[in-house]
Design a protein around this motif. Structure first.
Motif, PDB file in Angstrom:
ATOM      1  N   ARG A   9       0.826  -1.207   0.000  1.00 32.55           N
ATOM      2  CA  ARG A   9       0.000   0.000   0.000  1.00 32.55           C
ATOM      3  C   ARG A   9       0.860   1.257   0.000  1.00 32.55           C
ATOM      4  O   ARG A   9       0.567   2.233  -0.671  1.00 32.55           O
ATOM      5  CB  ARG A   9      -0.917  -0.016   1.222  1.00 32.55           C
ATOM      6  CG  ARG A   9      -1.843   1.185   1.254  1.00 32.55           C
ATOM      7  CD  ARG A   9      -2.884   1.058   2.308  1.00 32.55           C
ATOM      8  NE  ARG A   9      -3.729  -0.085   2.003  1.00 32.55           N
ATOM      9  CZ  ARG A   9      -4.291  -0.844   2.921  1.00 32.55           C
ATOM     10  NH1 ARG A   9      -4.114  -0.605   4.189  1.00 32.55           N
ATOM     11  NH2 ARG A   9      -5.049  -1.854   2.579  1.00 32.55           N
ATOM     12  N   TRP A  10       1.964   1.252   0.766  1.00 32.14           N
ATOM     13  CA  TRP A  10       2.797   2.450   0.866  1.00 32.14           C
ATOM     14  C   TRP A  10       3.822   2.554  -0.253  1.00 32.14           C
ATOM     15  O   TRP A  10       4.185   3.657  -0.657  1.00 32.14           O
ATOM     16  CB  TRP A  10       3.524   2.473   2.205  1.00 32.14           C
ATOM     17  CG  TRP A  10       2.676   2.969   3.330  1.00 32.14           C
ATOM     18  CD1 TRP A  10       1.973   2.218   4.202  1.00 32.14           C
ATOM     19  CD2 TRP A  10       2.421   4.333   3.680  1.00 32.14           C
ATOM     20  NE1 TRP A  10       1.303   3.019   5.093  1.00 32.14           N
ATOM     21  CE2 TRP A  10       1.566   4.328   4.797  1.00 32.14           C
ATOM     22  CE3 TRP A  10       2.837   5.559   3.161  1.00 32.14           C
ATOM     23  CZ2 TRP A  10       1.115   5.490   5.401  1.00 32.14           C
ATOM     24  CZ3 TRP A  10       2.392   6.718   3.773  1.00 32.14           C
ATOM     25  CH2 TRP A  10       1.541   6.676   4.868  1.00 32.14           C
ATOM     26  N   ASN A  15       0.648   4.352  -5.594  1.00 31.33           N
ATOM     27  CA  ASN A  15       0.403   4.775  -4.211  1.00 31.33           C
ATOM     28  C   ASN A  15       1.575   5.564  -3.637  1.00 31.33           C
ATOM     29  O   ASN A  15       1.374   6.472  -2.836  1.00 31.33           O
ATOM     30  CB  ASN A  15       0.113   3.570  -3.327  1.00 31.33           C
ATOM     31  CG  ASN A  15      -1.236   2.964  -3.615  1.00 31.33           C
ATOM     32  OD1 ASN A  15      -2.068   3.568  -4.272  1.00 31.33           O
ATOM     33  ND2 ASN A  15      -1.441   1.758  -3.133  1.00 31.33           N
ATOM     34  N   LEU A  19       0.856   8.912  -1.700  1.00 30.57           N
ATOM     35  CA  LEU A  19       1.030   8.919  -0.250  1.00 30.57           C
ATOM     36  C   LEU A  19       2.325   9.569   0.216  1.00 30.57           C
ATOM     37  O   LEU A  19       2.525   9.749   1.414  1.00 30.57           O
ATOM     38  CB  LEU A  19       0.962   7.485   0.284  1.00 30.57           C
ATOM     39  CG  LEU A  19      -0.336   6.732   0.005  1.00 30.57           C
ATOM     40  CD1 LEU A  19      -0.254   5.321   0.544  1.00 30.57           C
ATOM     41  CD2 LEU A  19      -1.521   7.458   0.579  1.00 30.57           C
ATOM     42  N   ILE A  62      -4.150   5.121   6.814  1.00 32.99           N
ATOM     43  CA  ILE A  62      -3.760   4.644   5.486  1.00 32.99           C
ATOM     44  C   ILE A  62      -3.252   3.213   5.573  1.00 32.99           C
ATOM     45  O   ILE A  62      -3.574   2.377   4.733  1.00 32.99           O
ATOM     46  CB  ILE A  62      -2.690   5.574   4.880  1.00 32.99           C
ATOM     47  CG1 ILE A  62      -3.295   6.927   4.510  1.00 32.99           C
ATOM     48  CG2 ILE A  62      -2.052   4.939   3.655  1.00 32.99           C
ATOM     49  CD1 ILE A  62      -2.270   7.984   4.159  1.00 32.99           C
TER      50      ILE A  62
END
Length: 120
Positions: A9-10, A15, A19, A62
């Protein structure tokens, strides 16, 4: 990393672009916080510390979204039924208005009673 889903996700490409402001802002705010403390400012460190806490919660949100308990229970499974939420809203909304009105009234009654630079 302990969880490959959070890592993806990061650090996956689209992303990472979206982010990246979160850790960049953490670094910038930490720099300004240390500088404000070294200059013995009074209000700026408090506000910057609040910003760091907000960014910490944003990063946690997040990382864990949509799970309440990581990788087990999501937010929709943990939520109360819509009927219960509606019932609580009917009770909470007037109470919040009453609390805000009472707080405003209290500030109005005690205005000017404290000597010094300000109320706080």
């Amino acid at each position: 990393f302990l969880n490959p889903e959070i890592e993806a996700r990061w650090f996956s490409w689209p992303n990472l672009l979206y982010l990246s402001p979160v850790p960049i802002l953490v670094g910038v705010i930490a720099f300004f916080l240390l500088r404000a403390e070294a200059q013995h400012r009074e209000r700026q460190p408090f506000l910057l510390a609040l910003a760091l806490f907000v960014l910490a919660y944003v990063g946690l949100g997040i990382s864990l979204w949509p799970y309440i308990i990581p990788l087990e229970i999501d937010i929709w499974a943990a939520a109360a039924p819509a009927e219960s939420q509606g019932f609580l809203l009917i009770g909470v909304a007037p109470m919040v208005l009453i609390i805000l009105a009472y707080t405003a009234y209290s500030y109005w009654v005690f205005r000017g009673k404290v000597a010094g630079e300000g109320y706080h």
